[in-house]
Write a protein that holds these residues in place. Structure first.
Motif, short mmCIF file in Angstrom:
data_model
loop_
_atom_site.label_atom_id
_atom_site.label_comp_id
_atom_site.label_asym_id
_atom_site.label_seq_id
_atom_site.Cartn_x
_atom_site.Cartn_y
_atom_site.Cartn_z
N LYS A 1 9.03 2.28 22.56
CA LYS A 1 8.81 2.76 21.17
C LYS A 1 8.13 4.13 21.15
O LYS A 1 8.37 4.85 19.96
N GLN A 2 7.48 4.61 22.35
CA GLN A 2 6.85 5.87 21.95
C GLN A 2 7.24 7.11 22.94
O GLN A 2 7.04 8.09 22.75
N ILE A 3 7.69 6.80 24.38
CA ILE A 3 8.06 7.75 25.14
C ILE A 3 9.41 8.03 25.18
O ILE A 3 9.84 8.87 25.38
N ALA B 1 14.30 11.33 24.79
CA ALA B 1 15.73 11.58 24.45
C ALA B 1 15.84 12.48 23.52
O ALA B 1 16.77 13.47 23.28
N ASP B 2 14.88 12.91 22.64
CA ASP B 2 14.82 14.24 21.73
C ASP B 2 14.59 15.48 22.04
O ASP B 2 15.28 16.34 21.89
N ARG B 3 13.93 15.49 22.98
CA ARG B 3 13.27 16.84 23.74
C ARG B 3 13.64 17.15 25.14
O ARG B 3 13.54 18.44 25.68
N ASP C 1 0.31 15.63 19.93
CA ASP C 1 -0.08 14.05 19.83
C ASP C 1 0.84 13.52 20.56
O ASP C 1 0.41 12.42 21.44
N GLU C 2 1.97 13.97 20.72
CA GLU C 2 3.20 13.39 21.71
C GLU C 2 3.19 13.78 23.08
O GLU C 2 3.26 12.84 23.88
N ILE C 3 2.32 15.00 23.37
CA ILE C 3 2.02 15.29 24.61
C ILE C 3 0.71 14.45 25.04
O ILE C 3 0.80 14.20 26.36
N GLN C 4 -0.02 14.18 24.19
CA GLN C 4 -1.10 13.19 24.73
C GLN C 4 -0.66 11.71 24.89
O GLN C 4 -1.28 11.08 25.60
N LEU C 5 0.38 11.26 24.24
CA LEU C 5 1.11 10.00 24.46
C LEU C 5 1.51 9.92 25.91
O LEU C 5 1.61 9.05 26.69
N ILE C 6 2.21 11.28 26.13
CA ILE C 6 2.79 11.29 27.48
C ILE C 6 1.59 11.12 28.37
O ILE C 6 1.81 10.53 29.70
N GLU D 1 13.44 -0.77 33.69
CA GLU D 1 14.78 -0.57 34.23
C GLU D 1 15.99 -1.26 33.02
O GLU D 1 15.34 -1.71 32.27
N GLY D 2 17.08 -0.96 33.49
CA GLY D 2 18.02 -1.53 32.53
C GLY D 2 18.22 -0.73 31.31
O GLY D 2 17.84 0.48 31.17
N LYS D 3 18.82 -1.64 30.06
CA LYS D 3 19.11 -0.86 28.80
C LYS D 3 17.95 -0.26 28.34
O LYS D 3 17.91 0.99 27.52
N ASP D 4 16.73 -0.90 28.35
CA ASP D 4 15.59 -0.45 27.71
C ASP D 4 14.91 0.83 28.25
O ASP D 4 14.39 1.81 27.63
N GLY D 5 15.19 0.96 29.69
CA GLY D 5 14.59 2.36 30.17
C GLY D 5 15.81 3.42 30.28
O GLY D 5 15.47 4.48 30.71
#
Length: 138
Positions: free
Chosen positions: A31-33, A38-40, A106-111, A123-127
């Motif tokens: 949901k967050q990373i 994907a976008d950046r 805020d996204e850098i802090q999430l990372i 692993e798999g589809k979620d990753g």
């Protein structure tokens, strides 16, 4: 005067516990990373372009051995190039993303939090993260 001190202490404590509670919630990769990557990131760091010998399309690819060393050091964001290059000044030649808008703080802090929590990446589809190449002019 005493009541003002009590109120100031109470407000400070409330603010501290609120900030601490946000950091206590584990980061959710899907949901967050994943959306940030994907976008950046994956536009350049994928199996076709492989800039910097780095492919961020899956956990296995992101953690592959590289000549420059690991890009993610689980539980240590301060040694993780994935985090460090995001914090460099924009004019630094190693700063990422190399083109386009910077990733919000805020996204850098999430990372950072995600890496310090162990960089859990399913692993798999979620990753899996697909490279979505932008068409010229878009």
């Amino acid at each position: 005067m005493k009541i003002h001190r009590i109120l100031a202490l109470a407000c400070g404590f409330a603010a501290f516990t609120t900030l601490k509670a946000v950091g206590d919630t584990p980061v959710d990769f899907v949901k967050q990373i994943k959306p940030i990557l994907a976008d950046r990131c994956v536009e350049c760091h994928n199996s076709e372009t492989l800039l910097g010998e780095l492919n961020l399309q899956s956990r296995a690819l992101a953690f592959e051995k590289r000549k420059a060393g690991p890009v993610i050091h689980p539980k240590n964001a301060d040694k993780s190039m994935l985090y460090l290059v995001l914090t460099l000044p924009p004019k630094d030649k190693k700063a990422m993303p190399a083109t386009g808008h910077r990733i919000p703080k805020d996204e850098i802090q999430l990372i950072r939090q995600w890496i310090n929590e162990g960089a859990q990446w399913p692993e798999g589809k979620d990753g899996a993260i697909s490279a979505q190449h932008k068409k010229p002019g878009k």
